[in-house]
Design a protein around this motif. Structure first.
Motif, mmCIF file in Angstrom:
data_model
loop_
_atom_site.group_PDB
_atom_site.id
_atom_site.type_symbol
_atom_site.label_atom_id
_atom_site.label_comp_id
_atom_site.label_asym_id
_atom_site.label_seq_id
_atom_site.Cartn_x
_atom_site.Cartn_y
_atom_site.Cartn_z
ATOM 1 N N LEU A 136 -0.988 -27.687 5.078
ATOM 2 C CA LEU A 136 0.345 -27.541 4.666
ATOM 3 C C LEU A 136 1.247 -28.596 5.374
ATOM 4 N N THR A 137 1.053 -28.590 6.840
ATOM 5 C CA THR A 137 1.898 -29.469 7.565
ATOM 6 C C THR A 137 1.634 -30.996 7.219
ATOM 7 N N ILE A 138 0.372 -31.200 7.119
ATOM 8 C CA ILE A 138 0.038 -32.678 6.615
ATOM 9 C C ILE A 138 0.458 -33.019 5.352
ATOM 10 N N LEU A 139 0.667 -31.995 4.370
ATOM 11 C CA LEU A 139 1.444 -32.428 2.890
ATOM 12 C C LEU A 139 2.826 -32.673 3.279
ATOM 13 N N GLU A 140 3.197 -31.880 4.098
ATOM 14 C CA GLU A 140 4.632 -31.938 4.424
ATOM 15 C C GLU A 140 5.064 -33.283 4.835
ATOM 16 N N LYS A 141 4.344 -33.584 5.817
ATOM 17 C CA LYS A 141 4.515 -34.931 6.562
ATOM 18 C C LYS A 141 4.362 -36.193 5.462
ATOM 19 N N VAL A 142 3.457 -36.092 4.715
ATOM 20 C CA VAL A 142 3.365 -37.091 3.511
ATOM 21 C C VAL A 142 4.463 -36.978 2.567
ATOM 22 N N ARG A 143 4.687 -35.776 2.157
ATOM 23 C CA ARG A 143 6.119 -35.743 1.139
ATOM 24 C C ARG A 143 7.234 -36.441 1.958
ATOM 25 N N TYR A 144 7.522 -36.027 2.861
ATOM 26 C CA TYR A 144 8.725 -36.650 3.837
ATOM 27 C C TYR A 144 8.712 -38.249 3.808
ATOM 28 N N SER A 145 7.214 -38.503 4.132
ATOM 29 C CA SER A 145 7.187 -40.131 4.319
ATOM 30 C C SER A 145 7.622 -40.600 2.929
ATOM 31 N N ALA A 146 7.106 -40.099 2.003
ATOM 32 C CA ALA A 146 7.201 -40.654 0.557
ATOM 33 C C ALA A 146 8.421 -40.630 0.093
ATOM 34 N N ARG A 147 9.253 -39.601 0.492
ATOM 35 C CA ARG A 147 10.533 -39.433 0.207
ATOM 36 C C ARG A 147 11.513 -40.390 0.937
ATOM 37 N N GLN A 148 11.150 -40.736 2.131
ATOM 38 C CA GLN A 148 12.060 -41.635 2.891
ATOM 39 C C GLN A 148 11.639 -43.222 2.637
ATOM 40 N N GLU A 149 10.522 -43.373 2.003
ATOM 41 C CA GLU A 149 10.045 -44.737 1.483
ATOM 42 C C GLU A 149 10.948 -45.023 0.086
ATOM 43 N N THR A 150 10.824 -43.653 -0.464
ATOM 44 C CA THR A 150 11.515 -43.885 -1.943
ATOM 45 C C THR A 150 13.005 -44.139 -1.673
ATOM 46 N N LYS A 151 13.816 -43.677 -0.613
ATOM 47 C CA LYS A 151 14.987 -43.931 -0.395
ATOM 48 C C LYS A 151 15.237 -45.252 -0.227
ATOM 49 N N LEU A 152 14.598 -45.689 0.742
ATOM 50 C CA LEU A 152 14.591 -47.287 1.175
ATOM 51 C C LEU A 152 14.568 -48.205 0.153
ATOM 52 N N GLU A 153 13.574 -47.973 -0.894
ATOM 53 C CA GLU A 153 13.377 -48.641 -2.148
ATOM 54 C C GLU A 153 14.795 -48.782 -3.115
ATOM 55 N N VAL A 154 15.224 -47.450 -3.060
ATOM 56 C CA VAL A 154 16.335 -47.342 -4.167
ATOM 57 C C VAL A 154 17.422 -48.012 -3.334
ATOM 58 N N ALA A 155 17.732 -48.036 -1.988
ATOM 59 C CA ALA A 155 18.995 -48.379 -1.336
ATOM 60 C C ALA A 155 18.452 -49.953 -1.442
ATOM 61 N N GLU A 156 17.539 -50.629 -1.064
ATOM 62 C CA GLU A 156 17.162 -51.892 -1.342
ATOM 63 C C GLU A 156 17.642 -52.324 -2.623
ATOM 64 N N CYS A 157 17.398 -51.822 -3.772
ATOM 65 C CA CYS A 157 17.725 -52.140 -4.979
ATOM 66 C C CYS A 157 19.178 -52.069 -5.306
ATOM 67 N N MET A 158 19.856 -50.846 -4.796
ATOM 68 C CA MET A 158 21.440 -51.041 -4.591
ATOM 69 C C MET A 158 22.081 -52.257 -4.235
ATOM 70 N N LEU A 159 21.454 -52.543 -2.963
ATOM 71 C CA LEU A 159 22.031 -53.721 -1.914
ATOM 72 C C LEU A 159 21.738 -54.808 -2.753
#
Length: 60
Positions: free
Chosen positions: A13-36
């Motif tokens: 569960l800890t590993i899964l949560e780390k992977v989910r958080y990392s993916a969420r952050q990566e997605t936020k950065l990709e969205v932000a890059e497109c917006m910029l």
């Protein structure tokens, strides 16, 4: 060939949560890059994505 010990349920569960958080952050950065790229103000991009200005600038 040695078999590795099985991970406990909590470790998985800890590993899964780390992977989910990392993916969420990566997605936020990709969205932000497109917006910029579309010329949206960096302050608005930060408000929409929840990222700090320093994170947005380091992603470019």
């Amino acid at each position: 060939m040695e078999k590795e010990p099985d991970l406990s349920h909590m470790e998985l569960l800890t590993i899964l949560e780390k992977v989910r958080y990392s993916a969420r952050q990566e997605t936020k950065l990709e969205v932000a890059e497109c917006m910029l790229d579309y010329g949206i103000d960096i302050t608005l991009v930060g408000a929409v994505t929840g990222l700090k200005k320093s994170q947005l600038l380091s992603g470019k």
